[in-house]
Motif scaffolding. Structure first.
Motif, PDB file in Angstrom:
ATOM      1  N   CYS A 163      -1.243  -0.619 -12.769  1.00 38.15           N
ATOM      2  CA  CYS A 163      -1.385  -1.407 -11.531  1.00 38.15           C
ATOM      3  C   CYS A 163      -0.663  -2.751 -11.633  1.00 38.15           C
TER       4      CYS A 163
ATOM      5  N   ARG B 233      -0.122   2.572  -7.082  1.00 39.50           N
ATOM      6  CA  ARG B 233      -0.909   1.639  -6.238  1.00 39.50           C
ATOM      7  C   ARG B 233      -0.072   0.417  -5.878  1.00 39.50           C
ATOM      8  N   THR B 234       0.572  -0.129  -6.901  1.00 39.88           N
ATOM      9  CA  THR B 234       1.368  -1.337  -6.687  1.00 39.88           C
ATOM     10  C   THR B 234       2.560  -1.029  -5.782  1.00 39.88           C
TER      11      THR B 234
END
Lengths: 517, 160
Positions: A36, A78-79
């Protein structure tokens, strides 16, 4: 066949206990958290965890490392979706469509698609890992010094050609890695090479400090040199995995799984190639071309399935041949050696059960990411709110510990510093680290194979070019190098015509899309 | 410029390999001399460096005028050298010279956070507050203690 299935069953049963499940989930969770955080790579995560798990049992330590490997690549999506910054290089292909979906208010849906793509991709890769590793290891048993010489050279050449946009720079980095591997006592006569009379250099440049420098310290410098903090897109809708969309896009999932595993088999190519090639293939075959880059489900599914399927793909040559498919798998291989398991053709004879254990470990990692994808998406996003100016000094502290812990030598810390600073400036000038890492790993094998081969043939080069498997590797390696010469390239194009255009255009399209995005 | 560096490195490796002991007094097989592969790598580096130079010359790389750095570039460069200096000071001067790791870590993390945040805040026209100072100190102490505890006490890994 039946014995293989029985060993596989035994491996699965061996991991059905509280400790293994705890280690597996813990490794995957750490991996997702690291993934992340933009700038922290799977290589760094595995290198740091290798030092942390050095005192654990071999199977427990490798389980944690494999779960963290899978977790890091999954966490990186996610990032990519919420910040438009890839958490790891492998998630860069997910940025365009993932971020476009997030900006439309469908961030949860994008994360759900990433979870389902990651789960099915890794699962497909695990099936290939179980099916092909023992077969490949059996074939590799017939390899001698000549074949290993070409295999090592083939690995560095392929890595230099495919990673990045400039083969000359890639090959130069491969040569640099091969040279650094020659520093220290050589393997045949224990003669000191390039040590300048220092006892520290006689031990050579250790792999873990070098990788922590190249992928950890260099990333700390890259991240802190660019102080801009990006704003997070709000997550409003459900993040549950979308298996209905997996069924709807089954062709994309299957194609990306195959591409991911195949790119994984190529030495030193990296997970990002699996993602970009799957994305390019999906774009070439889809009916919704206009949606690509603007929030295409097909594109996001292809990128996530491709990069995750390449993880087991990278582990296959690592286990069967002792040739890592990527930088993270190089650290994984180093960790196996630290724990007394030598990957390579002899593995099926010395540790036959271990190959099936790795299959079970990767399966556990796949289930772990699904569990975290179902239950822990929103709390894990808090990690993204930590400021880089706070996080990076702590990461550097971990890099120092990671470099030192393997051999308890201050010299390793200085190596990490030197290689990290060098890697940072080289990367700024367009040089990639993957060929360097592969060169560093394969340097010893190349040196021993060349000299042993020459002894066996009494100085004749003929066996290097006449044995059947050697001919294959030699042809591909020399062909890859010659393709850089414009006259040869034109000749090949004229001869192959339309037949070769398909594969060539896939490589070309992948790098073109990469440049556009 | 890169090409010159690669060719120089390749030539140095080639010369060092040629001058390397051939272990003749040990009567080893002449095809297994230790300098064989490094010498070949040196030659390959010179060739590829030469190709890089040729390509750069064809593209007119030598004639290209130097670009003028902007204020942002200069700030970024200052920040980068500050980070390198901080990390080198920690690893070379603080670690492994008798100072407990948690204390060295505390000093490094706190100083780094404060200097980096000072640079960011200065650009935004703000100053460091007492709250930021305390927070940085607490994070540094927490990081130093947590890493020492987890690595040394729980996972029994030796720390510098």
């Amino acid at each position: 066949m039946l014995q293989g299935l029985s060993e596989l069953g035994h491996a699965y049963l061996g991991f059905l206990n509280f400790t293994s499940i705890f280690y597996g989930l813990g490794g995957a969770l750490i991996g997702i958290i690291v993934g992340c955080m933009p700038g922290l790579s799977a290589t760094l995560c595995i290198a740091l965890l290798t030092t942390l798990t050095i005192k654990l049992e071999a199977n427990d330590a490798i389980l944690i490392l494999i779960c963290s490997y899978v977790g890091t690549l999954y966490g990186g999506s996610r990032t990519a979706i919420l910040l438009n910054i890839p958490g790891t290089a492998a998630n860069a292909a997910s940025c365009a469509d993932g971020y476009a979906l997030a900006r439309r208010g469908e961030a949860g849906r994008a994360i759900g698609i990433a979870t389902s793509g990651a789960f099915t991709g890794t699962l497909f890769g695990v099936l290939c890992l179980a099916a092909f590793t023992p077969t490949l290891a059996e074939v590799a048993l017939s390899f001698g010094a000549y074949e290993f010489f070409w295999l090592a050279l083939f690995g560095v050449t392929m890595s230099g050609s495919i990673v990045g946009n400039d083969p000359i720079k890639g090959w130069l980095m491969g040569l640099l890695g091969l040279f650094v591997a020659q520093i220290g006592q050589e393997g045949l006569y224990a003669h000191n090479r390039f040590t300048f009379g220092t006892s520290e250099l006689a031990g050579g440049i250790a792999l873990i400090p070098a990788l922590v420098g190249a992928f950890g310290f260099a990333e700390v410098l890259t991240t802190l040199a660019d102080p801009v903090e990006k704003k997070l897109v709000e997550l409003r809708d459900s993040v549950l995995p979308r298996f209905r969309e997996v069924a709807q896009y089954w062709r994309t999932v299957l194609r990306s799984g195959v591409i991911g595993v195949l790119t994984g088999l190529m030495p030193g190519v990296g997970e990002d190639s699996g993602a970009w090639m799957s994305y390019a293939a999906a774009k070439a075959t889809t009916r919704e071309k206009e949606l690509f880059g603007k929030g295409s489900i097909d594109g996001l599914m292809a990128a996530e399935t491709g990069d995750m399927a390449s993880i087991p793909g990278h582990i296959i040559p690592c286990l069967a041949l002792g040739i890592p498919g990527s930088a993270p798998s190089a650290v994984l291989m180093a960790a196996m050696i630290i724990h007394g398991i030598q990957p390579g053709p002899m593995m099926m004879i010395e540790h036959p059960q271990f190959v099936y254990d790795v299959v079970a470990m990767t399966s556990l990692a796949t289930i772990s990411i699904l569990i975290f994808g179902l239950f822990l998406v929103k709390p894990l996003l808090l990690v993204l709110r930590i400021k880089r100016t706070v996080l990076m000094p702590i990461i550097f502290l971990l890099c120092t510990v990671g470099a030192f812990a393997g051999a308890s030598r201050l010299f390793d810390i200085y190596c990490m510093l030197g290689i990290g600073i060098g890697a940072f400036f080289l990367r700024r000038r367009g040089y990639q680290m993957a060929p360097f890492v592969l060169g560093l790993v394969l340097g010893g094998l190349l040196d021993k194979s060349l000299r042993r081969g020459l002894v066996l043939s009494d100085g004749s080069l003929a066996p290097f070019f006449t044995r059947p498997i050697s001919i294959g590797f030699a042809t591909v390696t020399i062909f890859t190098i010659l393709l850089y010469a414009p006259a040869f390239k034109a000749l090949v194009r004229r001869i192959t015509g339309a037949a070769g255009r398909g594969i060539g255009s896939l490589f070309g399209r992948a790098s073109k899309i990469k440049k556009e995005i | 410029m890169d090409s010159v560096g690669w060719m120089a490195l390749g030539a140095t490796i080639l010369i060092a390999s040629t001058l390397m002991d051939r272990l003749e007094q040990q009567h080893i097989n002449p095809y297994t001399i230790p300098g064989l592969l490094p010498g070949l790598l040196g030659i390959a580096m010179i060739v590829l460096g030469g190709l890089l130079a040729l390509r750069s010359w064809r593209r007119g790389g030598v004639k290209r005028p130097p670009s003028n750095p902007t204020a942002q570039d200069r700030a970024q460069r200052r920040r980068l050298w500050m980070v390198i200096a901080l990390c080198m000071t920690f690893d070379v001067a603080l670690v492994g010279h008798g100072l407990p790791f948690w204390l060295a870590g505390w000093i490094f993390v706190t100083t780094s956070i404060l200097l980096l945040q000072h640079a960011t805040r200065k650009a935004a026209g703000q100053k460091l507050t007492a709250r930021v100072l305390l927070k940085a100190g607490a994070i540094g102490l927490g990081a130093g203690l947590a890493i020492t505890l987890v690595f040394q006490e729980i996972f029994l890994v030796h720390l510098p």
